[in-house]
Design a protein around this motif. Structure first.
Motif, short mmCIF file in Angstrom:
data_model
loop_
_atom_site.label_atom_id
_atom_site.label_comp_id
_atom_site.label_asym_id
_atom_site.label_seq_id
_atom_site.Cartn_x
_atom_site.Cartn_y
_atom_site.Cartn_z
N VAL A 1 0.83 -1.21 0.00
CA VAL A 1 0.00 0.00 0.00
C VAL A 1 0.86 1.25 0.00
CG1 VAL A 1 -1.67 1.31 1.36
CG2 VAL A 1 -1.97 -1.15 1.07
N LEU A 2 1.94 1.25 0.79
CA LEU A 2 2.82 2.42 0.83
C LEU A 2 3.50 2.65 -0.52
CD1 LEU A 2 4.53 2.02 4.34
CD2 LEU A 2 2.87 3.76 3.65
N GLU A 3 3.87 1.58 -1.17
CA GLU A 3 4.56 1.74 -2.46
C GLU A 3 3.62 2.17 -3.56
OE1 GLU A 3 7.51 -0.83 -5.43
OE2 GLU A 3 6.77 -1.68 -3.54
N GLN A 4 2.38 1.63 -3.57
CA GLN A 4 1.46 1.93 -4.65
C GLN A 4 0.63 3.18 -4.37
OE1 GLN A 4 1.44 0.35 -7.47
NE2 GLN A 4 -0.28 1.45 -8.42
N ARG A 5 0.09 3.29 -3.16
CA ARG A 5 -0.79 4.42 -2.84
C ARG A 5 -0.05 5.60 -2.22
NH1 ARG A 5 -4.66 2.50 -6.08
NH2 ARG A 5 -5.25 0.35 -5.50
N GLY A 6 1.00 5.29 -1.46
CA GLY A 6 1.75 6.36 -0.82
C GLY A 6 2.93 6.87 -1.62
N ARG A 7 3.21 6.24 -2.77
CA ARG A 7 4.30 6.66 -3.67
C ARG A 7 5.65 6.63 -2.96
NH1 ARG A 7 1.49 5.62 -8.06
NH2 ARG A 7 -0.46 6.83 -8.15
#
Length: 469
Positions: A341-347
């Motif tokens: 989630v951090l990599e995809q949504r949080g950039r």
């Protein structure tokens, strides 16, 4: 027709000597207990009919039944009373199960000494140790009392004989798998033996109005060893949990006919014995003068009890092609989900090629989704090497779309955090009533959380600098 009925009645039958399962044909392996070579022929079962017998106690309207006989008596250990629903009810049978070495015998020996009295003698029967070994433990933890009786027995008839001699108000049997009845075939700990021993002690408890605590073994999967019928027969089933390398021990109610099943008792195991923890949150926190990157606080619910816990994360450059992902006290699947989630949504793209270590403090295990937001913020803080604001707790479930969802008991969690001195909280939208003097930041998704936290930190930094001057 008569000849056919006679043939059916005389047909031989087969029974498992281990668990008592019956069948009309021979089998090499019992399908009930999975034991090999235990199915033997014993003849056709006789047809029996039960005739009405003499009534021992007349039926009464429920409003005329005296409920004072079921009043709970304190064990002397408040944390155990919390899980039991106020204490031990006369005639109640409690099964306490846990892994070897977790502290079951230590806890029950302490309960035996504190519950003993001139009008309430206690009998402690051990089948795993000698009486001298139990005496040494009692000296170490200070569990000596003139009305605490100790016996080392593995024969059921001898245990029942001790009951006639001592007439205790509380019986503690350690453990039910070590006692056997000479009238039942099979080794101690077998299904038939455990069922017979438990049934005999339950009958004795109900007839005498005596409370009984049974210690139960567990399998390698954590389930209670023996027949499942054992859990149905007893009144209360408790699980004793804890990591043997940590001080924290939890007593969790699984079944309770006299109280709630969502209560948890907290204990601390040390060299002098075991003590109850009315406020165990201090075990799960690290006191620091300044915040450290990669740490975030959350509030978890153990049953109905809120506990403040700390989540820690550390990211370092990987020296191998496949970066390490190590967790302690956290579910690996939840941590992997927060990384995605951090990599995809949080950039945040710096996490994919780094070794990541995440853990909790004090041996507490966080498995509920309410800790998702704290895990994600600790990982983001470690990746950016930026500490989160001081006195902040994060509560919320994070979905794969990056949204922050509501969780149960938000108001209870915030009240516990406020009681311990935390002034800021990051929660999902619409948290309900907020404790006075506590600043709550509502976020709808991970993007809001990652944007709000740095801003709140920049806004708090000058104020903290002025306070230091």
């Amino acid at each position: 027709m008569a000849a056919r009925t006679k043939t059916t009645k005389d047909r031989p039958s087969y029974r498992c000597t281990e668990c008592g399962w019956q069948t009309a044909k021979w089998l090499g392996r019992c399908p009930e207990c999975q034991a090999w070579g235990t199915v033997e022929e014993y003849g056709a079962p006789a047809v029996r009919t039960t005739t009405p017998g003499r009534v021992t106690t007349s039926a009464l309207p429920i409003g005329q039944v005296d409920g004072r006989q079921a009043t709970a008596r304190s064990t002397g250990v408040p944390e155990l009373d919390r899980v039991l629903g106020g204490g031990l009810v006369p005639g109640a049978v409690v099964l306490l199960a846990g892994e070897p070495g977790v502290g079951k015998s230590t806890l029950l020996l302490d309960v035996a000494a504190k519950a003993a009295g001139a009008e309430h003698p206690t009998l402690y029967v051990t089948g795993e140790e000698s009486a001298s070994q139990v005496r040494l433990r009692a000296d170490r933890i200070g569990a000596l009392h003139d009305h605490l009786y100790l016996a080392a027995e593995t024969d059921l008839s001898a245990v029942l004989g001790h009951l006639d001699e001592v007439k205790p108000s509380l019986l503690i049997l350690d453990s039910v798998q070590t006692v056997a009845s000479p009238e039942i075939e099979g080794a101690p700990g077998g299904m038939a033996q455990v069922r017979e021993v438990a049934s005999a002690l339950i009958r004795a408890s109900k007839e005498r109005g005596m409370s009984t605590l049974l210690v139960g073994h567990v399998t390698k999967d954590g389930a209670i060893a023996g027949p499942r019928l054992l859990e149905h027969l007893v009144d209360v089933v408790l699980h004793f949990e804890g990591d043997r390398h940590a001080r924290l021990r939890l007593v969790r109610g699984v079944k309770n006919r006299y109280g709630a099943t969502d209560e948890v008792g907290c204990f601390e195991l040390h060299d002098e014995g075991i003590t109850g923890l009315a406020d165990p949150s201090g075990l799960f926190l690290t006191r620091r003068a300044e915040p450290v990157p990669g740490t975030c606080l959350t509030v978890t619910l153990e049953g109905r009890r809120p506990l403040v816990a700390e989540v820690q994360a550390l990211t370092v450059d990987s020296q191998i092609p496949s970066p390490r992902r190590t967790t302690s006290g956290l579910e690996t699947s939840r941590v992997s989900m927060m990384l995605a989630v951090l990599e995809q949504r949080g950039r945040i793209s710096a996490l994919g090629k780094r070794d990541i270590y995440s853990a909790t403090v004090g041996g507490v295990k966080l498995s509920e989704p309410a800790a998702d937001l704290a895990i994600a913020l600790a990982l983001a803080s470690a990746a950016s090497d930026t500490p989160l604001p001081k006195n902040l707790v994060a509560i919320g479930e994070v979905g794969l779309a990056g949204e922050v969802r509501r969780v149960t008991g938000v108001q209870r969690r915030l009240a516990e955090a406020h009681r311990l001195g935390f002034t800021h909280a990051l929660v999902p939208t619409d948290p309900g009533k907020v404790p006075p003097g506590m600043k709550v930041l509502e976020v709808a998704d991970m993007g809001d959380a990652l944007r709000v936290l740095p801003r709140s930190r920049r806004r708090e930094a000058p104020r903290e600098a002025e306070e230091r001057r």
